[in-house]
Design a protein around this motif. Structure first.
Motif, PDB file in Angstrom:
ATOM      1  N   ASN A  86       0.823  -1.205   0.000  1.00 49.43           N
ATOM      2  CA  ASN A  86       0.000   0.000   0.000  1.00 49.43           C
ATOM      3  C   ASN A  86       0.861   1.261   0.000  1.00 49.43           C
ATOM      4  OD1 ASN A  86      -2.873   1.017   0.380  1.00 49.43           O
ATOM      5  ND2 ASN A  86      -1.899   1.996   2.149  1.00 49.43           N
ATOM      6  N   ALA A  87       2.171   1.081  -0.129  1.00 53.04           N
ATOM      7  CA  ALA A  87       3.109   2.207  -0.019  1.00 53.04           C
ATOM      8  C   ALA A  87       3.170   3.018  -1.311  1.00 53.04           C
ATOM      9  CB  ALA A  87       4.494   1.676   0.327  1.00 53.04           C
ATOM     10  N   TYR A  88       3.411   4.300  -1.162  1.00 53.37           N
ATOM     11  CA  TYR A  88       3.581   5.178  -2.324  1.00 53.37           C
ATOM     12  C   TYR A  88       4.436   6.376  -1.928  1.00 53.37           C
ATOM     13  CZ  TYR A  88       0.157   8.265  -0.135  1.00 53.37           C
ATOM     14  OH  TYR A  88      -0.492   9.091   0.750  1.00 53.37           O
ATOM     15  N   GLY A  89       4.991   7.055  -2.931  1.00 51.90           N
ATOM     16  CA  GLY A  89       5.770   8.264  -2.687  1.00 51.90           C
ATOM     17  C   GLY A  89       5.203   9.432  -3.474  1.00 51.90           C
ATOM     18  N   ASN A  90       5.358  10.618  -2.947  1.00 53.44           N
ATOM     19  CA  ASN A  90       4.788  11.810  -3.588  1.00 53.44           C
ATOM     20  C   ASN A  90       5.829  12.696  -4.260  1.00 53.44           C
ATOM     21  OD1 ASN A  90       1.979  11.794  -3.449  1.00 53.44           O
ATOM     22  ND2 ASN A  90       1.984  12.402  -1.291  1.00 53.44           N
ATOM     23  N   GLY A  91       7.064  12.214  -4.381  1.00 52.44           N
ATOM     24  CA  GLY A  91       8.128  13.052  -4.933  1.00 52.44           C
ATOM     25  C   GLY A  91       8.015  13.249  -6.432  1.00 52.44           C
ATOM     26  N   ALA A  92       8.940  14.052  -6.966  1.00 49.27           N
ATOM     27  CA  ALA A  92       9.023  14.317  -8.406  1.00 49.27           C
ATOM     28  C   ALA A  92       7.697  14.803  -8.970  1.00 49.27           C
ATOM     29  CB  ALA A  92       9.495  13.075  -9.149  1.00 49.27           C
ATOM     30  N   GLY A  93       7.090  15.763  -8.281  1.00 48.02           N
ATOM     31  CA  GLY A  93       5.789  16.270  -8.717  1.00 48.02           C
ATOM     32  C   GLY A  93       5.819  16.941 -10.071  1.00 48.02           C
ATOM     33  N   ASP A  94       6.932  17.581 -10.394  1.00 52.33           N
ATOM     34  CA  ASP A  94       7.125  18.229 -11.694  1.00 52.33           C
ATOM     35  C   ASP A  94       8.281  17.513 -12.382  1.00 52.33           C
ATOM     36  OD1 ASP A  94       7.847  19.848 -13.855  1.00 52.33           O
ATOM     37  OD2 ASP A  94       7.386  21.707 -12.799  1.00 52.33           O
ATOM     38  N   LEU A  95       7.998  16.766 -13.431  1.00 53.30           N
ATOM     39  CA  LEU A  95       9.032  15.964 -14.079  1.00 53.30           C
ATOM     40  C   LEU A  95      10.125  16.816 -14.722  1.00 53.30           C
ATOM     41  CD1 LEU A  95       6.961  13.116 -15.792  1.00 53.30           C
ATOM     42  CD2 LEU A  95       8.053  13.134 -13.544  1.00 53.30           C
ATOM     43  N   LEU A  96       9.822  18.075 -15.064  1.00 56.24           N
ATOM     44  CA  LEU A  96      10.824  18.932 -15.676  1.00 56.24           C
ATOM     45  C   LEU A  96      11.784  19.540 -14.666  1.00 56.24           C
ATOM     46  CD1 LEU A  96       8.664  20.804 -18.356  1.00 56.24           C
ATOM     47  CD2 LEU A  96      10.060  18.731 -18.615  1.00 56.24           C
ATOM     48  N   LYS A  97      11.426  19.467 -13.396  1.00 61.26           N
ATOM     49  CA  LYS A  97      12.275  20.020 -12.344  1.00 61.26           C
ATOM     50  C   LYS A  97      12.813  18.960 -11.388  1.00 61.26           C
ATOM     51  CE  LYS A  97       9.810  24.458 -12.308  1.00 61.26           C
ATOM     52  NZ  LYS A  97       8.992  25.401 -11.483  1.00 61.26           N
ATOM     53  N   ALA A  98      12.305  17.773 -11.456  1.00 62.32           N
ATOM     54  CA  ALA A  98      12.686  16.728 -10.513  1.00 62.32           C
ATOM     55  C   ALA A  98      14.130  16.293 -10.719  1.00 62.32           C
ATOM     56  CB  ALA A  98      11.763  15.520 -10.668  1.00 62.32           C
ATOM     57  N   SER A  99      14.818  16.065  -9.625  1.00 65.03           N
ATOM     58  CA  SER A  99      16.183  15.562  -9.688  1.00 65.03           C
ATOM     59  C   SER A  99      16.158  14.051  -9.905  1.00 65.03           C
ATOM     60  CB  SER A  99      16.910  15.873  -8.381  1.00 65.03           C
ATOM     61  OG  SER A  99      16.362  15.107  -7.325  1.00 65.03           O
ATOM     62  N   PRO A 100      17.265  13.481 -10.374  1.00 61.48           N
ATOM     63  CA  PRO A 100      17.322  12.021 -10.496  1.00 61.48           C
ATOM     64  C   PRO A 100      17.016  11.319  -9.175  1.00 61.48           C
ATOM     65  CG  PRO A 100      19.144  13.008 -11.701  1.00 61.48           C
ATOM     66  CD  PRO A 100      18.477  14.115 -10.937  1.00 61.48           C
ATOM     67  N   ALA A 101      17.461  11.905  -8.070  1.00 60.94           N
ATOM     68  CA  ALA A 101      17.206  11.307  -6.755  1.00 60.94           C
ATOM     69  C   ALA A 101      15.714  11.300  -6.443  1.00 60.94           C
ATOM     70  CB  ALA A 101      17.964  12.062  -5.674  1.00 60.94           C
ATOM     71  N   ASP A 102      15.015  12.387  -6.803  1.00 64.84           N
ATOM     72  CA  ASP A 102      13.570  12.456  -6.574  1.00 64.84           C
ATOM     73  C   ASP A 102      12.839  11.374  -7.376  1.00 64.84           C
ATOM     74  OD1 ASP A 102      13.803  14.633  -4.895  1.00 64.84           O
ATOM     75  OD2 ASP A 102      13.466  16.102  -6.492  1.00 64.84           O
TER      76      ASP A 102
END
Length: 230
Positions: A86-102
């Motif tokens: 049931n796990a999920y992450g909310n990172g990388a909300g904007d793909l044009l600004k997201a870092s590789p780590a995000d």
């Protein structure tokens, strides 16, 4: 038959309802999340209903932590018969600004952690003819309006991760079917009451999603199902 279920990504709503549903059916319940306080409340609530439960703190995006988690659950509660992811992450909300780590972080929770858990629990799942049950969301759908919504809401990373997770479910189903292991997904098409997404207009009960998971698990025929709000 193994009678332990791992509920990975525990919180209010769906996972709490799944834990209660399977616990009422005789399963020992391993609740997993990053916050010990939340887990303690969940364990206490289950134990008050006569359900055997224990808490396990883990980062579900860390493959080594997930592997260690499964071993610890097996040691404390017994062989794993059901894995509920049931796990999920909310990172990388904007793909044009997201870092590789995000990007890595959101995919690690949705895909890498899930696969690590399945691999670690595989001997138990095979022995029990067990199941892997996955929660997903409507952002996974390949649809222009859904994509536009992901951009507007700033959840593009979650949408990508959900789509990848859906593909993993299908592939796992094909690979594990010969071993008698059932793999199924419930796609939630609505907002579940009591969750962080509930802004007062939620239209779906966690118990309804849990019932759908139990229905899939009992029938073991359909891989993909949905639970829609009223």
């Amino acid at each position: 038959m193994a009678k332990t279920i791992i509920v990975a990504g525990f919180g209010p709503g769906i996972s709490a309802a799944v834990a209660e549903k399977f616990g009422a059916e005789g399963y020992a319940v391993a609740l997993v999340a990053r916050k010990a306080e939340r887990l303690a409340v969940g364990v206490k609530a289950l134990q008050a209903k006569g359900i055997k439960a224990a808490s396990f703190v883990a980062d579900l995006g860390d493959p080594q932590a997930v592997t260690a988690l499964v071993a610890k659950v097996r040691q404390e509660l017994g062989p794993v018969g059901v894995l509920h992811w049931n796990a999920y992450g909310n990172g990388a909300g904007d793909l044009l600004k997201a870092s590789p780590a995000d990007l890595h972080a959101v995919l690690d929770v949705a895909v890498t952690g899930l696969l690590s858990a399945v691999q670690a629990a595989l001997p138990d799942l095979r022995a029990a003819k067990g199941a892997v049950l996955v929660t997903n969301g409507g952002l996974a759908l390949i649809d222009a309006q859904i994509d536009a919504r992901a951009v507007t809401w700033g959840v593009s990373g979650l949408a990508v991760a959900n789509a990848a997770k859906q593909k993993v479910v299908g592939i796992l189903s094909e690979q594990l079917k010969p071993d008698g292991i059932y793999v199924g997904q419930v796609m939630v098409l609505g907002t579940v009451r009591g969750t962080p997404f509930d802004q007062g207009n939620a239209n779906l009960e966690g118990s309804a999603v849990a019932d759908k998971f139990w229905e899939l698990y009992q029938a073991r025929t359909t891989v993909y199902a949905s639970a829609a709000g009223s």
